[in-house]
Design a protein around this motif. Structure first.
Motif, PDB file in Angstrom:
ATOM      1  N   GLN A 105       1.595   2.946   6.157  1.00 21.75           N
ATOM      2  CA  GLN A 105       1.443   2.478   7.694  1.00 21.75           C
ATOM      3  C   GLN A 105       0.635   3.856   8.495  1.00 21.75           C
ATOM      4  O   GLN A 105       0.557   3.644   9.993  1.00 21.75           O
ATOM      5  N   ALA A 106       0.227   5.041   7.566  1.00 20.91           N
ATOM      6  CA  ALA A 106       0.347   5.892   8.695  1.00 20.91           C
ATOM      7  C   ALA A 106      -1.695   5.615   8.781  1.00 20.91           C
ATOM      8  O   ALA A 106      -1.804   5.601  10.243  1.00 20.91           O
ATOM      9  N   THR A 122      -2.506   5.216  12.736  1.00 19.07           N
ATOM     10  CA  THR A 122      -3.638   5.746  13.275  1.00 19.07           C
ATOM     11  C   THR A 122      -5.541   4.826  13.831  1.00 19.07           C
ATOM     12  O   THR A 122      -5.585   5.005  14.773  1.00 19.07           O
ATOM     13  N   TYR A 123      -5.712   4.082  13.039  1.00 13.01           N
ATOM     14  CA  TYR A 123      -6.601   3.029  13.042  1.00 13.01           C
ATOM     15  C   TYR A 123      -6.106   2.322  14.933  1.00 13.01           C
ATOM     16  O   TYR A 123      -7.579   2.481  15.366  1.00 13.01           O
ATOM     17  N   ALA A 173     -13.224  -0.808   6.843  1.00 14.44           N
ATOM     18  CA  ALA A 173     -13.017   0.691   6.399  1.00 14.44           C
ATOM     19  C   ALA A 173     -11.725   1.351   6.784  1.00 14.44           C
ATOM     20  O   ALA A 173     -11.578   2.258   5.940  1.00 14.44           O
ATOM     21  N   ALA A 174     -10.762   0.894   7.580  1.00 14.67           N
ATOM     22  CA  ALA A 174      -9.550   1.789   7.225  1.00 14.67           C
ATOM     23  C   ALA A 174      -8.698   0.916   6.154  1.00 14.67           C
ATOM     24  O   ALA A 174      -6.955   1.850   6.167  1.00 14.67           O
ATOM     25  N   LEU A 187       4.654  -4.327   7.361  1.00 23.03           N
ATOM     26  CA  LEU A 187       4.780  -2.024   8.219  1.00 23.03           C
ATOM     27  C   LEU A 187       3.493  -2.326   8.637  1.00 23.03           C
ATOM     28  O   LEU A 187       2.940  -1.894   9.787  1.00 23.03           O
ATOM     29  N   ILE A 188       2.289  -2.909   8.341  1.00 24.57           N
ATOM     30  CA  ILE A 188       0.582  -2.723   8.966  1.00 24.57           C
ATOM     31  C   ILE A 188       0.569  -4.571  10.404  1.00 24.57           C
ATOM     32  O   ILE A 188       0.463  -3.041  11.082  1.00 24.57           O
ATOM     33  N   GLU A 189       1.363  -5.038  10.058  1.00 23.16           N
ATOM     34  CA  GLU A 189       1.273  -5.387  11.369  1.00 23.16           C
ATOM     35  C   GLU A 189       2.387  -4.771  11.921  1.00 23.16           C
ATOM     36  O   GLU A 189       1.855  -5.286  13.454  1.00 23.16           O
TER      37      GLU A 189
END
Lengths: 384, 389
Positions: free
Chosen positions: A13-14, A18-19, A48-49, A72-74
């Protein structure tokens, strides 16, 4: 009962936050002002992220995340107005649920970014009601016995401007059984027609297939029909749309609150007006509830519960929350809110589109009511 | 993340549900029709609750309570929300005990806290005044120290349960110049104190079984030993319970909505109009689905907030969200239930109309919806997002 996100997912998630903050938000202004944008250019950065292909198993190059991890990414991705794909949705939702053999054959190229697939389900006669599909897939009738022939017309196929393959759903010739076939976009007989711009800025196309041929090995999904797979695809797609909506809602609320703190009108801080405060409060309540609805629905699915209705409810509520939050934030920001300087108008359009994307909210509500008639209430599997 | 309930909370929910269904629901009509139950019935119910350990679920364990956390209490409130709110004092709603144990002297604990825990006495909160609703700086009741006593003058209104209480927890100014932050104090005041007078019974729109009154204090002499904590601690005492009150109310609203949504879904399948069950009409399906989704959203707010409070995470915005949203959600759910039932829902035969009336005050009491929206917005404008905690 514990709503704490597991540590390993907090890390993801972090990374996503950040990305989005460092890589995507700086690109946003140009996109909002109309600069041409190709989502494929983001693939190396997403890789890369460590955010690319979260739904794909690790042995095939993906992140192998649970649905909770995916949402969480979405959610973080949803914070940007850029239309970002974290790996070929919604086709990936279909393909990750195919057999191991099919996944092994198909997914590595997609994960590598060498190939991408458009999802061709909708037809002029078939939207949510798959029974109206008229495309026919004939097995063993091509130039050789191990080929299939596809005939039909699709519309509203997204991504055909940059994908190279098409996942076509049609009826097996002479039956009502739905099957699916992967076709090369450049195959003879495949003709891409008129494109239309959707409310969220993406392009959707008409597609006509006339005796299009593909090897029988391109048939994907169970040989006895893909209806269940289509439902599962919708389920995962709904969860991810809901999560994106939460991300949009959060950013919209923050954008409105930040302005309410700075802006002065009639000799006072804008945020001292209850008319403004109540907009912020109502949006915050909706987005906060939506967030936990999405997490909970994903957790239920990850833990073997039938979460179809909870995911549907989360999608309905989260998308409405995003729409409301974008609307309220636009009102708070005034003229700037509807300008291309801010993402709010894009969020508003996107959230409106989400109301009918994947499965329209009306069908999701019908499914929830139907469950209630059978004694299945939301959260009933854990908290009757 | 784990949504499974611990074994002990599952058991507790079952225990409360059985108590509600077997003991309380059969008495709902009587409570509604007579605005009360016979004293012996109340006594029997209280003793059953005491025996089951439900009466003092959340009070500190060292004083004989159950010591359950806020999540547990919210779940218990949800079960109690399935029955008329007039029964609420029977399960985990022991007014005054937690304040006395947390802030009071040993004298107050022994003489007021202990009898509360044993079910021998009852207390009532006394804060609101005609000039002080949401804005407690408007409290006019004052206490002036005279030796070992305080002389209290003033009045209160909408004081719930003072008819059944033995003593009250009274909010007064001991130092008006110091304002709400430093000047408000709480006293324990016996009802038989000279100068304590119960005034007009303030009849309200609903919630039968809970009675509200005006109170008058005329040169009322209260021992200094009855001051809770120290002078000026009133605000601290008041706010100490604020998260709990909001969560309890949120849980209650969820239980109420659950009961009446279920009732509506069942009725819709039985009721035939135009030769088919009305459950087949999308108008009905939409009402039910909207209510169900709304309830899911509210339960998420309640449970996640309770977990934050239990984990000592800042939750001012979260509890305000629960308080602002849950009563509105329950109001909508019961309204839909009535609509689906048609005229039958409006009739007194069912509990729908009684709950419809009872719920309305929850948008006003314990911090109005508007006050709580203001809290939420101000926290966000300061840059504190609930999702960052």
């Amino acid at each position: 009962m514990d709503f704490t996100i597991p540590e390993e997912l907090k890390v993801i998630q972090a990374k996503a936050a950040t990305y989005v903050g460092k890589e995507l938000l700086p690109l946003e202004k140009e996109y909002l002002r109309g600069q041409a944008y190709d989502p494929r250019t983001l693939v190396p950065g997403l890789k890369a992220a460590g955010l690319w292909a979260p739904a794909v198993p690790v042995n095939l190059g993906g992140l192998g995340l649970s649905l909770l991890g995916q949402v969480l990414i979405e959610e973080e991705i949803g914070r940007t107005a850029l239309p970002v794909s974290i790996c070929n949705e919604p086709a990936i939702c279909f393909l990750t649920q195919c057999s191991t053999t099919q996944r092994d054959a198909l997914l590595p190229a997609i994960v590598a970014g060498d190939s991408s697939v458009s999802y061709a389900l909708t037809e002029p006669t078939a939207g949510s009601d798959y029974a109206g599909i008229e495309t026919v897939i004939t097995v063993g009738e091509g130039a050789t016995e191990d080929q299939v022939v596809v005939d039909g017309v699709k519309n509203l196929v997204v991504g055909l401007d940059y994908t190279d393959r098409i996942l076509v759903v049609g009826k097996k010739a002479g039956t009502d059984t739905l099957i699916a076939c992967l076709m090369d976009k450049k195959s003879p007989g495949v003709s891409i027609g008129r494109g239309v711009e959707l409310l969220d800025g993406t392009n959707a196309f008409e597609l006509t297939i006339t005796r299009g041929q593909a090897p029988a090995s391109n048939l994907v999904g169970p040989s006895n029909g893909v209806s269940q797979l289509l439902l599962k695809t919708s389920l995962h797609w709904n969860a991810r749309l809901a999560a994106k909506a939460v991300g949009m809602g959060k950013r919209a609320v923050e954008t409105g609150a930040e302005w309410a703190a700075q802006r002065r009108t009639f000799g006072d801080k804008l945020g001292n007006n209850e008319a403004i405060q109540f907009k912020i409060a109502d949006s915050t309540i909706a987005v906060s509830a939506a967030q936990y609805m999405v997490y909970t629905a994903a957790w239920l699915a990850d833990n073997g519960h039938d979460a179809e209705r909870e995911i549907g409810a989360a999608k309905v509520f989260a998308v409405q929350a995003a729409l409301r939050s974008a609307d309220d934030a636009m009102q708070i920001r005034g003229g700037l809110g509807v300008s291309s300087d801010l993402p709010l108008a894009t969020f508003y359009r996107r959230a409106r589109q989400f109301q009918l994307e994947s499965v329209p909210n009306e069908l999701l509500k019908r499914s929830i009511a139907s469950g209630m008639y059978g004694g299945k209430y939301l959260l009933g599997s854990v908290l009757s | 993340m784990d949504l499974k309930l611990p074994y002990e909370l599952q058991g507790l929910r079952t225990l409360v549900r059985e108590f509600v269904n077997e003991q309380l629901v059969p008495l709902e009509d009587e409570l509604r029709d007579h605005d009360d139950l016979p004293a012996e019935t109340w006594e029997r119910l209280k003793n059953q609750s005491l025996e089951l350990g439900l009466y003092t679920l959340a009070e500190p364990e060292e004083y004989g309570g159950g010591g359950i956390n806020e999540l547990g209490q919210a779940l218990v409130a949800e079960e109690m929300g399935r029955v008329a709110i007039g029964f609420r004092h029977l399960v985990n709603h022991l007014v005054g005990a937690r304040v006395i144990y947390k802030f009071g002297s040993d004298y107050l604990r022994e003489n007021y806290g202990k009898p509360l825990m044993e079910g021998k006495k009852r207390a009532a909160w006394c804060v609101t005044e005609p000039s002080a609703g949401s804005d407690l700086s408007g409290i006019l009741t004052q206490a002036v120290r005279q030796g070992d006593y305080y002389i209290i003058n003033g009045m209160k209104h909408f004081m719930t349960d003072v008819d059944r209480a033995d003593f009250v927890l009274l909010a007064v100014y001991t130092n008006r110049a110091a304002g709400f932050r430093e000047g408000l104090s709480f006293f324990v005041v016996d009802k038989n104190t000279p100068g304590f007078k119960i005034g007009r019974h303030q009849r309200t729109m609903g919630r039968e079984g809970l009675h509200s009154f005006e109170l008058y204090f005329d040169d009322m002499k209260v021992p200094a030993a009855n001051l809770i904590g120290a002078e000026g601690m009133g605000r601290k005492v008041l706010f100490d319970q604020v998260h709990h009150f909001r969560l309890e109310l949120g849980g209650t609203c969820c239980g109420t909505a659950r009961r009446f949504i279920n009732m509506a879904a069942e009725y819709a399948q039985q009721r035939v109009q135009f030769k088919r069950p009305i459950s087949e009409f999308q108008a009905i399906q939409w009402m039910l689905a909207d209510a169900e989704i709304d309830l899911y959203a509210t339960r998420m707010l309640v449970y996640s907030t309770a977990c934050k409070v239990d984990n000592k995470v800042a939750a001012d915005t979260d509890t305000a969200m629960v308080k602002a949203y849950a009563p509105e959600m329950a109001g909508r759910a019961v309204d839909s239930c009535m609509q689906i039932h048609g005229a039958v829902g409006y009739e007194r035969e069912l509990q729908i109309e009684a709950v419809y009336r009872a719920l309305r005050v929850l948008r006003i009491a314990e911090g109005s919806a508007e006050i709580n929206r203001g809290i939420i917005a101000r926290n966000l404008i300061k840059g504190t997002m609930p999702w960052d905690a």
